[in-house]
Design an enzyme around this catalytic site. Structure first.
Site, mmCIF file in Angstrom:
data_model
loop_
_atom_site.group_PDB
_atom_site.id
_atom_site.type_symbol
_atom_site.label_atom_id
_atom_site.label_comp_id
_atom_site.label_asym_id
_atom_site.label_seq_id
_atom_site.Cartn_x
_atom_site.Cartn_y
_atom_site.Cartn_z
ATOM 1 N N LYS A 147 19.271 15.110 1.510
ATOM 2 C CA LYS A 147 18.954 16.518 1.263
ATOM 3 C C LYS A 147 20.259 17.233 0.925
ATOM 4 O O LYS A 147 20.999 17.663 1.815
ATOM 5 C CB LYS A 147 18.327 17.158 2.505
ATOM 6 C CG LYS A 147 17.794 18.542 2.220
ATOM 7 C CD LYS A 147 17.989 19.535 3.352
ATOM 8 C CE LYS A 147 19.361 20.086 3.476
ATOM 9 N NZ LYS A 147 19.872 20.863 2.349
ATOM 10 N N GLU A 175 29.778 15.464 11.663
ATOM 11 C CA GLU A 175 31.135 15.921 11.361
ATOM 12 C C GLU A 175 31.071 17.406 11.052
ATOM 13 O O GLU A 175 30.347 17.829 10.159
ATOM 14 C CB GLU A 175 31.722 15.100 10.214
ATOM 15 C CG GLU A 175 32.000 13.665 10.632
ATOM 16 C CD GLU A 175 32.808 13.568 11.917
ATOM 17 O OE1 GLU A 175 33.832 14.258 12.035
ATOM 18 O OE2 GLU A 175 32.405 12.809 12.826
ATOM 19 N N GLU A 229 36.077 29.711 12.689
ATOM 20 C CA GLU A 229 36.239 29.143 11.349
ATOM 21 C C GLU A 229 35.809 30.174 10.306
ATOM 22 O O GLU A 229 34.681 30.671 10.348
ATOM 23 C CB GLU A 229 35.407 27.869 11.192
ATOM 24 C CG GLU A 229 35.688 27.183 9.865
ATOM 25 C CD GLU A 229 34.856 25.926 9.632
ATOM 26 O OE1 GLU A 229 33.637 25.956 9.864
ATOM 27 O OE2 GLU A 229 35.446 24.919 9.193
HETATM 28 P P1 NAD Z 1 26.092 24.117 6.791
HETATM 29 O O1 NAD Z 1 26.135 23.657 8.193
HETATM 30 O O2 NAD Z 1 25.648 25.493 6.521
HETATM 31 O O3 NAD Z 1 25.149 23.154 5.930
HETATM 32 C C1 NAD Z 1 25.334 21.753 5.902
HETATM 33 C C2 NAD Z 1 24.027 21.080 5.521
HETATM 34 O O4 NAD Z 1 23.085 21.287 6.569
HETATM 35 C C3 NAD Z 1 23.385 21.661 4.266
HETATM 36 O O5 NAD Z 1 22.825 20.610 3.512
HETATM 37 C C4 NAD Z 1 22.309 22.562 4.820
HETATM 38 O O6 NAD Z 1 21.243 22.778 3.939
HETATM 39 C C5 NAD Z 1 21.863 21.776 6.033
HETATM 40 N N1 NAD Z 1 21.187 22.556 7.070
HETATM 41 C C6 NAD Z 1 21.291 23.883 7.328
HETATM 42 N N2 NAD Z 1 20.527 24.203 8.387
HETATM 43 C C7 NAD Z 1 19.927 23.071 8.808
HETATM 44 C C8 NAD Z 1 19.043 22.749 9.868
HETATM 45 N N3 NAD Z 1 18.608 23.669 10.722
HETATM 46 N N4 NAD Z 1 18.640 21.470 10.009
HETATM 47 C C9 NAD Z 1 19.087 20.508 9.181
HETATM 48 N N5 NAD Z 1 19.927 20.757 8.149
HETATM 49 C C10 NAD Z 1 20.356 22.019 7.973
HETATM 50 O O7 NAD Z 1 27.564 23.872 6.190
HETATM 51 P P2 NAD Z 1 28.095 24.169 4.717
HETATM 52 O O8 NAD Z 1 28.270 25.634 4.538
HETATM 53 O O9 NAD Z 1 27.302 23.422 3.717
HETATM 54 O O10 NAD Z 1 29.534 23.464 4.777
HETATM 55 C C11 NAD Z 1 30.643 24.054 5.354
HETATM 56 C C12 NAD Z 1 30.873 23.527 6.760
HETATM 57 O O11 NAD Z 1 31.019 22.111 6.735
HETATM 58 C C13 NAD Z 1 32.155 24.054 7.387
HETATM 59 O O12 NAD Z 1 31.922 24.350 8.726
HETATM 60 C C14 NAD Z 1 33.110 22.872 7.257
HETATM 61 O O13 NAD Z 1 34.159 22.874 8.182
HETATM 62 C C15 NAD Z 1 32.179 21.733 7.464
HETATM 63 N N6 NAD Z 1 32.718 20.479 6.913
HETATM 64 C C16 NAD Z 1 33.139 19.524 7.806
HETATM 65 C C17 NAD Z 1 33.700 18.361 7.330
HETATM 66 C C18 NAD Z 1 34.167 17.290 8.281
HETATM 67 O O14 NAD Z 1 34.398 16.167 7.846
HETATM 68 N N7 NAD Z 1 34.314 17.592 9.556
HETATM 69 C C19 NAD Z 1 33.821 18.156 5.954
HETATM 70 C C20 NAD Z 1 33.365 19.149 5.091
HETATM 71 C C21 NAD Z 1 32.817 20.305 5.577
#
Ligand code: NAD
Length: 539
Positions: A219, A300, A431
């Site tokens: 997804k 992660e 963050e």
């Molecule tokens: P997000 O958590 O908003 O979304 C991540 C994914 O989760 C998306 O595909 C989203 O559609 C999905 N999602 C959202 N709500 C959900 C739910 N209730 N159930 C299941 N899936 C759901 O994050 P983002 O804005 O896409 O990315 C930025 C974040 O990712 C930042 O916090 C960043 O630090 C983190 N990040 C971490 C790493 C790592 O390796 N630690 C790497 C890249 C990004």
């Protein structure tokens, strides 16, 4: 489309050479710059196309659509996608579960070959894939190229790792027995990636799952479905059978959480924010009717990463490292430096030099390869600007401080530096995920370490110091999954820097490292008494 049994391509292309990182493209080379411009024109002509959802061998359209927009020009549609909802969870997981029955019986060589072939397809179309990321998420050329290079690295690395795991041996053999250890498959994996490494992270989690014999429902993020579709097409071209990866763009809270909860979902590979990661962790922990296993979660999450600049540091290197780590890809990296912790003895001179360096960062169109492009969306822009306003009250604004309107109609924000920030201030703890750097003054190295460890996160960090003793102290006492000395805290390389964070930054899965694929398998020990088969005993 191929079926599972057709996957044995006439010649398997299993990697035989040791892993080597994919070289990054030098865009100061005229030829490379010309290729990139040509790719940008080609991709521009394809913007706005509609793509189907793919479940098993079915192409699905929904009434409601997702529109992926160019953050540098939000009036421009990059791609139109179907919107997977709760009703699509059941068919998607079923299709993956059905494909699993035959995919798990393919050989590791077949699966490694699929990744190796995919890597060569990506290599051939490097500029084109990078161009999609320039338009879809606002990466400049080098950032997009690094994302694609990391994708290729994951393909090549995990192909080799799967072959290595298949040759694993037990540490000891009992007399009279043949004792073996095998890393076997798990089942259906829900892959839920973020948008900020829209190719590398999405593809890395997907390939790790399938090379270990699992099947996937992916997804992609709402903000980056097009590059995910392009990767899915590359997998298909490499011979991916139907149902092994199911491509379902959809909303996180409805489709994403439905996937997490489905009883046939065996495990979840997620990268994203702390809030969503914790929610997934909770939902996955609840057994559903018909569920036979404890779901595994690989989570992660976010970061609040610090660079310590010690009094004895090489200042030029430290200023450069902080600027690159804080403002590369607009600060939208989980590894980005959002806190510079600077010794009071060099604090003023460091700030002066940093201001000079940051004032040279040009903000503008990523397609024209400006150093800093837009942030991902209007929502992100609002959140970041709110943090900047809060930060102006929590510290002293040194540079930036608002939207970069001159850069264009997109979501452009000035690189922002706020000094004299207290270690416990909001902008020092939460963050922000944008181009905002808090500078914090430390009394000495011990104090700097104490500040570096004072958040709930623990993803990356760096120390600039010429003292061996201090670096060794940081090696043990700086609590971060990825620590760097005298270099920036972004840009982890597959193989050299296995990646994953401590504390609320995640489960420390170490993507791109020798332990990663273990998370996508379950180990089975088989002990056979020698001699009984030959003697005909079936016991
Ligand atoms: P997000 O958590 O908003 O979304 C991540 C994914 O989760 C998306 O595909 C989203 O559609 C999905 N999602 C959202 N709500 C959900 C739910 N209730 N159930 C299941 N899936 C759901 O994050 P983002 O804005 O896409 O990315 C930025 C974040 O990712 C930042 O916090 C960043 O630090 C983190 N990040 C971490 C790493 C790592 O390796 N630690 C790497 C890249 C990004």
């Amino acid at each position: 489309m191929a079926t599972v049994l057709e996957t044995s391509r006439p010649t398997l292309r299993v990697p035989t050479t040791p892993f080597k990182n994919e070289p990054l493209t030098d865009f100061s080379n005229v030829e490379n710059a010309r290729h990139m411009r040509a790719a940008l024109s080609k991709v521009r002509a394809e913007l706005g196309r509609e793509y189907d959802m793919v479940i098993g061998n079915r192409l699905i359209k929904t009434k409601e659509k997702i529109k992926s927009l160019n953050p540098a020009r939000p009036s421009e549609i990059v791609g139109v996608f179907q919107n997977a909802d709760r009703e699509h969870v059941e068919p998607a997981v079923r299709a993956a579960a059905e494909a699993f029955e035959s995919w798990k019986r393919t050989t590791v060589e077949q699966r490694a070959s699929l990744l190796h072939v995919t890597a060569s397809i990506l290599r051939e179309r490097k500029f084109e894939f990078s161009a999609w990321m320039v338009y879809e998420v606002g990466k400049n050329w080098a950032e997009a190229d690094a994302d694609l290079a990391e994708t290729i690295d994951f393909a090549e690395f995990y192909a080799r790792e799967a072959l290595r795991l298949a040759r694993a041996e037990t540490p000891a053999q009992l007399p009279g027995e043949r004792d073996t250890l095998m890393y076997s498959t798990l089942g259906v994996c829900a892959v839920i990636p973020p948008w900020n490494f829209p190719c590398a992270i999405m593809a890395g989690m997907t390939m790790a799952a399938i090379v270990c014999g699992n099947t996937v429902v992916v997804k992609p993020s709402h903000d980056s479905p097009t590059i995910a579709m392009k990767f899915f097409e590359a997998l298909q071209e490499a011979g991916l059978p139907d149902g092994v990866v199911n491509f379902c763009p959809g909303s996180g809270p409805s489709f994403g959480s439905g996937l997490v909860e489905h009883p046939l979902t065996r495990f979840i590979a997620f990268t994203g924010s702390k809030e969503v990661g914790l929610d997934i962790n909770q939902r996955a922990a609840v057994p559903r009717p018909g569920q036979k296993w404890i779901k595994r979660t690989i989570l992660e999450m976010g970061g609040k990463d610090s660079i310590i600049v010690d009094a004895d540091a090489n200042l030029d290197a430290a200023v450069e490292g902080v600027a690159q780590s804080a403002f590369g890809f607009q600060g939208q990296k989980c590894s980005a430096c959002s806190r510079a912790i600077v010794d009071e003895k060099i604090y003023d001179v460091f700030l002066e030099r940093l201001k000079e360096r940051v004032s040279k960062i040009k903000v503008g169109e990523p397609a024209e390869n400006n150093p800093m492009g837009p942030v991902i969306s209007e929502k992100a822009m609002k959140t970041i600007l709110n943090y900047i306003e809060a930060g102006k009250k929590e510290g002293r604004l040194i540079h930036g401080g608002g939207p970069a309107k001159e850069a264009g109609e997109g979501y452009f924000i000035q690189p922002t530096v706020i000094a004299d920030v207290a270690p416990t201030a909001r902008i020092a703890q939460e963050e922000i995920f944008g181009p905002v750097l808090a500078v914090i003054k430390s009394r000495n190295f011990d104090h700097a370490l104490e500040i570096a460890n004072n958040t709930e996160f623990g993803l990356t960090g760096a120390v600039y110091s010429t003292s061996r003793e201090k670096l060794e102290r940081a090696r043990t006492d700086f609590h971060a999954g990825n620590l760097y000395f005298n270099r920036k805290c972004t840009g982890a390389m597959v193989g050299a820097h296995p990646f994953g964070g401590f504390n609320m930054s995640g489960t420390d899965s170490k993507a791109g490292g020798p332990d990663y694929l273990l998370l996508f398998t379950q180990a089975k020990s088989v002990a056979e008494k020698i001699g009984d088969v030959a003697s005909g005993s079936k016991k």
